[in-house]
Design an enzyme around this catalytic site. Structure first.
Site, PDB file in Angstrom:
ATOM      1  CD  GLU A  79     -34.236  -9.377  44.563  1.00 46.89           C
ATOM      2  OE1 GLU A  79     -33.655 -10.626  44.968  1.00 46.89           O
ATOM      3  OE2 GLU A  79     -34.095  -8.172  45.219  1.00 46.89           O
ATOM      4  CG  ASP A 108     -30.993  -1.291  47.942  1.00 54.63           C
ATOM      5  OD1 ASP A 108     -30.573  -2.422  48.007  1.00 54.63           O
ATOM      6  OD2 ASP A 108     -31.887  -0.757  47.632  1.00 54.63           O
TER       7      ASP A 108
END
Ligand code: PLP
Lengths: 397, 255
Positions: B46, B57
């Site tokens: 990924e 994030d």
């Protein structure tokens, strides 16, 4: 009843092509909960009674609509100032913070988080949290903490925890990212009070509703003073756009009223040190909604510049992006220097020291030619106490 | 059948998906790391496309994005680097990123170019279901890319079913409502994964967020088809002079 194509978003939160809720799944439940409940809660009698009574007795509403005679003479027209600077805590930001706290309490939330740039929204949020005895955490860019020290002290005195945002450019945009991350990590007990008409649906609509009291009062007050509810022009500065949304709200569908928004040009629109989003931005996604965003060719959000921390934001709310692209709104911009000059002019003509943000709206008056019998309403969104350091510098003190 | 679907047909236990930010730690590390991931036994790659404002994030991945951006990484640069990746990398490759840079690149052009390079799927955490169904999903399908939605313990069962129906490749189960990089309590995660398992979803399930070593990988894999490691791998690459060696050492410690 007229249709509201500019005032309200559609069911998915879109104003024209702008808006929506571009959020990660981790925020879905919280945002969905708000979306399902906010209209019903803020429409309920219990909420409205408490909100109205606190707006009157705590915020100090209605704020005056003041006919600025000497300023009017300068521009050879009729200028009325909507005195949001006289709100408790010194700006319009309290209208929204108060509404959202009352909403959060009814959603059973125990903890309030907020982002702030100039510190006005942080102070407003910390104030109502003190009023309601609820925990308050304010995220603020490390850079803004340094340039807005008095407001940081006010928030701390009010019992809020101020957390510096140290990521990215360390200003409002990063404080907003940190607040959103906090919300992701605290999905159950926390409400996030966004300070402007930005963020995922339903925030832009909700914040605009809370600020709409500004234009609701303007219509009534103008009728008393001039015999007509409708001015020819309404002026407001735009950072994210909440005071402008409130000022425009009940005029958006009145075609005869010119909606004039003034952005911060910083050192000049093309100087590379500007925050004039409609001039420099492109359609994009920032902080959960599609709007105009200042960004590089590669889609990285750029750091704006304005002398006023409250306008130092690389986006605008989706409602304004739609007013701009549809042509319904007129978007002007004023430089740092023009804003400071306008602040001194108002101070000397009317004895009112305005916030630097509001001074941009005042500077915008120079860019429009008025007729003698025009009626111009300008939202004086805040007072200048917090900006004295900048004004002292301008005076060489 | 897509490369991702083929992988799960062959292997449906302990599938290891490794996240790395493209352009981190150095601008040209990306393909080297992909090769090392393949050599050391990862199953899926990924690649994060760095963004200035990565909302979903945590601090570690955000810092890696900042470094990658400082290194000069852009979608255009990444696509130049990936142009020949299929001559050396056979693992399925997923691009993870945020909407704004993709909209600037041009959404359809992005899908077309990614597919042409042999990219297999997309994870776009801030692309919501409504916009996916009405605008972007058909474009993604046109280029035969898999699209992977996230679910969390807060996602209602009906919504899990809907997102599973819209996803192809696999479903990404976030182990808690949290940004990347937070430590997780694996006991609570197991109960959640068992709930997902009982729903008999159409897609395999990979668990993400908070997986950092062999113990947490094994625990997460017990009630799912595998797991995704991101933050811990980014940490392992921090300061590495030989990214191949650092990658292989890290992956072997997990397997
Ligand atoms: C006095 C004042 N006016 C205007 C603004 C800009 O915000 P908005 O555009 O949401 O009204 C701020 C923000 O801090 C402010 O303090």
């Amino acid at each position: 009843m007229s249709t509201t194509i500019y005032q309200k978003p559609d069911a998915q939160g879109y104003y024209g092509q702008f808006g929506g809720a571009y959020i990660p799944e981790m925020l879905h439940r919280n945002v969905e909960e708000l979306r399902n409940q906010y209209k019903q809660i803020i429409g309920s009698k219990d909420f409205r009674d408490e909100y109205q009574s606190l707006l009157r007795d705590y915020v100090g509403r209605p704020t005056p609509l003041y006919h600025a005679v000497r300023l009017s003479a300068q521009f050879n027209t009729n200028i009325y100032l909507k005195r949001e600077d006289l709100c408790h805590t010194g700006s319009h930001k309290l209208n929204n913070a108060l509404g959202q706290i009352l909403l959060a309490l009814r959603l059973g939330k125990k903890r309030i988080i907020a982002e702030t740039g100039a510190g006005q929204h942080g102070v407003a949020t910390a104030t109502v949290c003190a009023l309601k005895g609820i925990e308050c955490i304010v995220y603020m860019g490390e850079k803004d903490i340094q340039r807005q020290a008095p407001n940081v002290a006010r928030m701390k005195m009010l019992g809020a925890t101020v957390i510096p945002a140290t990521s990215g450019s360390k200003t409002l945009k990063d404080a907003t990212n940190e607040a959103i991350r906090d919300w992701i990590n605290n999905p159950n007990d926390t409400h996030y009070i966004i300070g402007s008409v930005v963020g995922p649906h339903p925030y832009p609509d909700m914040v605009a509703s809370f600020q709409s009291v500004i234009s609701e009062e303007i219509r009534k007050q103008l009728k008393e003073k001039t015999g007509s509810e409708l001015p020819t022009h309404v002026f407001a500065c735009v950072g994210g756009g909440s005071n402008a949304a409130g000022t425009f709200y009940h005029f958006t569908e009145e075609g005869s009223v010119k909606l004039v928004a003034v952005e911060a040009a910083g050192h000049g629109v093309d100087s590379g040190m500007s925050a004039a989003t409609t001039r420099l931005g492109k359609p994009g996604v920032l902080h959960g909604s599609k709007s105009l965003v200042m960004q590089t060719e590669d889609g990285q959000v750029v750091e704006p510049h304005s002398i006023s921390a409250g306008l130092d934001y690389p986006g605008i709310g989706p409602m304004h992006a739609n007013l701009f692209t549809s042509g319904r709104g007129t978007f002007l911009s004023a430089t740092d220097e023009e804003a400071v000059r306008a602040a001194f002019n108002l101070t000397q003509q009317e004895g009112i020291i305005p916030a630097l943000e509001s001074s941009h709206a005042l500077a915008g008056l120079h860019q429009v030619s008025f007729k003698k019998d025009d009626v111009v309403v300008l939202c004086l969104s805040g007072r200048g106490d917090k900006d004295m350091a900048t004004y002292m510098q301008a005076m060489g003190l | 059948m897509s490369r991702i679907q083929e992988l799960f047909k062959k292997k449906n236990k302990q599938v290891l998906n490794v996240y790395v930010t493209a352009g981190y730690p150095q601008l040209n590390s990306t393909v080297t790391i992909m090769q090392a991931l393949q050599n050391s036994g990862a199953d899926l790659i990924e690649l994060g496309m760095p963004y200035s404002d990565p909302l979903a994030d945590g601090p570690v991945i955000q810092a890696s994005s900042t470094i990658a951006l400082q290194n000069g990484m852009t979608i255009r640069k990444l696509f130049e680097q990936l142009k020949d990746m299929r001559s050396s990398v056979q693992l399925p490759v997923i691009l993870m990123g945020y909407m704004n840079p993709i909209l600037q690149y041009g959404f359809e052009k992005f899908c077309a170019d990614a597919a042409a390079m042999g990219v297999d799927g997309l994870i776009l955490p801030d692309l919501p279901e409504f916009e996916f169904e009405n605008e972007y999903g058909p474009i993604i399908k046109k280029y035969k890319l898999d699209f992977i939605f996230l679910v969390t313990p807060e996602t209602t069962p009906e919504r899990v079913k809907r997102l599973d129906a819209l996803s192809t490749g696999f479903l990404y189960a976030v182990s808690s409502s949290s940004t990347t990089g937070k430590d997780q309590n694996m006991g609570g995660v197991s109960a959640y994964l068992q709930r997902l398992q009982a729903m008999e979803l159409k897609n395999p399930v990979l668990v993400g967020f908070g997986i950092k070593d062999k113990a947490s990988f094994d625990a997460a894999s017990e009630f799912a088809n595998g797991a995704i490691i991101g933050t811990a791998f980014i940490r392992a690459l921090d300061g590495a002079t030989d990214v191949s060696a650092a990658t292989e050492q890290f992956i072997r410690s997990v397997k």
